[in-house]
Write a protein that holds these residues in place. Structure first.
Motif, short mmCIF file in Angstrom:
data_model
loop_
_atom_site.label_atom_id
_atom_site.label_comp_id
_atom_site.label_asym_id
_atom_site.label_seq_id
_atom_site.Cartn_x
_atom_site.Cartn_y
_atom_site.Cartn_z
N GLU A 170 -96.25 0.45 29.39
CA GLU A 170 -95.41 -0.55 30.04
C GLU A 170 -94.17 0.06 30.68
O GLU A 170 -93.32 -0.64 31.19
CB GLU A 170 -95.00 -1.61 29.02
CG GLU A 170 -96.19 -2.37 28.44
CD GLU A 170 -95.76 -3.42 27.43
OE1 GLU A 170 -94.54 -3.52 27.18
OE2 GLU A 170 -96.63 -4.14 26.92
N ASP A 171 -94.06 1.35 30.63
CA ASP A 171 -92.88 2.01 31.16
C ASP A 171 -92.92 2.04 32.69
O ASP A 171 -94.00 2.00 33.31
CB ASP A 171 -92.80 3.44 30.63
CG ASP A 171 -91.51 4.12 31.04
OD1 ASP A 171 -90.45 3.54 30.76
OD2 ASP A 171 -91.58 5.21 31.62
N ASP A 172 -91.75 2.13 33.29
CA ASP A 172 -91.63 2.25 34.74
C ASP A 172 -92.08 3.65 35.13
O ASP A 172 -91.42 4.65 34.82
CB ASP A 172 -90.18 2.02 35.16
CG ASP A 172 -90.01 2.02 36.68
OD1 ASP A 172 -90.84 2.65 37.37
OD2 ASP A 172 -89.07 1.38 37.17
N ASN A 173 -93.23 3.75 35.81
CA ASN A 173 -93.78 5.06 36.15
C ASN A 173 -92.83 5.88 37.02
O ASN A 173 -92.78 7.10 36.92
CB ASN A 173 -95.12 4.90 36.86
CG ASN A 173 -96.23 4.49 35.91
OD1 ASN A 173 -96.15 4.77 34.72
ND2 ASN A 173 -97.23 3.82 36.42
N THR A 174 -92.10 5.20 37.88
CA THR A 174 -91.18 5.91 38.76
C THR A 174 -90.10 6.63 37.98
O THR A 174 -89.80 7.81 38.20
CB THR A 174 -90.54 4.93 39.76
OG1 THR A 174 -91.55 4.27 40.51
CG2 THR A 174 -89.61 5.67 40.71
N LYS A 175 -89.51 5.92 37.02
CA LYS A 175 -88.46 6.53 36.19
C LYS A 175 -89.02 7.67 35.34
O LYS A 175 -88.40 8.71 35.19
CB LYS A 175 -87.81 5.47 35.30
CG LYS A 175 -86.98 4.45 36.05
CD LYS A 175 -86.32 3.48 35.08
CE LYS A 175 -85.45 2.47 35.83
NZ LYS A 175 -84.80 1.51 34.89
#
Length: 308
Positions: free
Chosen positions: A68-73
């Motif tokens: 669920e993490d922001d892939n970009t970050k």
């Protein structure tokens, strides 16, 4: 005010310590926690979580990815710490790893020396593009799926282009053995090219492949500094009468779950008088003739393992 009262009135925090002490403490915390917890405490901790000491080795990229993490970050964080990494397990899709690298065309991982790759469904082209960003790689372990054995020759060709490679291990994933299922591909020519292009090899280790007399001869004649050959679940094909040089540097020969014969033992012991360790582990064809050959030709032997 006594000492106890003075201590009670003072407040202490982790950030009051020197940065190098804090980084040492953080080195005992999992990399996952550094990414998803510690770096979000405050600005100082965020900066300290990027300390090179914490990222010399990454045991698993996959374990660092939160669904669920922001892939970009995450990709931005990974791109930063990859510059410090010396050892890594690339257990994600190589296409994803390559995408992370190529967000910046000039991103070259000069510090990376050792890598483990899960070569399952990726194309050799992805592998080749990835290694363009790893110019100083010295040691590679490739784990490939039995279902994709047909891609192994192309994979080896890519690895053969790595001029600084010193150690290579090829591991076949799965339980198929040579006497249970025929090999899908003969990679003898590819192994030959790999050896010829890397004469400085000190360790040669393969699993689940055919090991012919020509490969053995090429290793001994080409790799003058070769110290160890390790074979796991390999089909050994050694015909009698091959000519190989004496006084090789080979000190250790380890064979696990391989079918061996008199010709192999004869060629090994007569060609490698400097052997200090011989191991035929889980090999079913051990006989007294092997002991005679070893005793006659290996005066420096210190470690002998004959385990059926």
């Amino acid at each position: 005010m006594n000492f106890e009262d003075n201590m009670a009135t003072q407040s202490y925090s982790l950030t009051s310590l020197p940065d190098e002490v804090i980084v040492k403490i953080l080195s005992f915390i999992s990399q996952y926690e550094l990414i998803y917890t510690i770096q979000h405490i405050n600005t100082d901790m965020h900066q300290l979580c990027y300390a090179p000491l914490l990222w010399k080795s990454i045991n698993s990229i996959q374990d660092l990815i939160e669904e669920e993490d922001d892939n970009t970050k995450f990709n931005m964080f990974l791109r930063t710490i990859l510059l410090y990494v010396e050892e890594i397990n690339i257990d994600i899709d190589l296409d994803l790893f390559f995408t992370i690298l190529t967000n910046d065309e000039n991103m070259i991982l000069h510090n990376l020396r050792k890598a483990e790759i899960q070569f399952v469904i990726n194309c050799p082209e992805e592998l080749e593009k990835t290694f363009l960003h790893l110019p100083n790689i010295r040691e590679i372990k490739v784990i490939f799926s039995t279902a994709y054995t047909d891609r192994l020759p192309q994979c080896i060709k890519v690895l053969s282009s790595l001029s600084k490679l010193e150690k290579l291990r090829l591991i076949r994933r799965g339980k198929s053995l040579f006497y249970q299922k025929p090999y899908l591909k003969d990679v003898t020519n590819e192994l030959y090219n790999l050896i010829v292009n890397h004469p400085g090899l000190q360790l040669f280790s393969i699993a689940g492949q055919r090991f012919f007399r020509s490969t053995f001869k090429t290793l001994l004649t080409t790799c003058k500094d070769l110290e160890c050959i390790k074979l796991y679940n390999c089909m050994l094909k050694m015909a009698d009468g091959i000519v190989v040089p004496l006084k090789t540097s080979l000190k250790s020969f380890i064979s696990i779950d391989c079918k061996i014969d008199d010709n192999l033992v004869k060629n090994l012991t007569t060609s490698c008088p400097n052997l200090k360790k011989i191991s035929f582990d889980q090999c079913q064809t051990i006989n007294d003739r092997y002991l005679q050959l070893i005793g006659d030709n290996c005066p420096l032997l210190k470690d002998l393992n004959l385990n059926q």
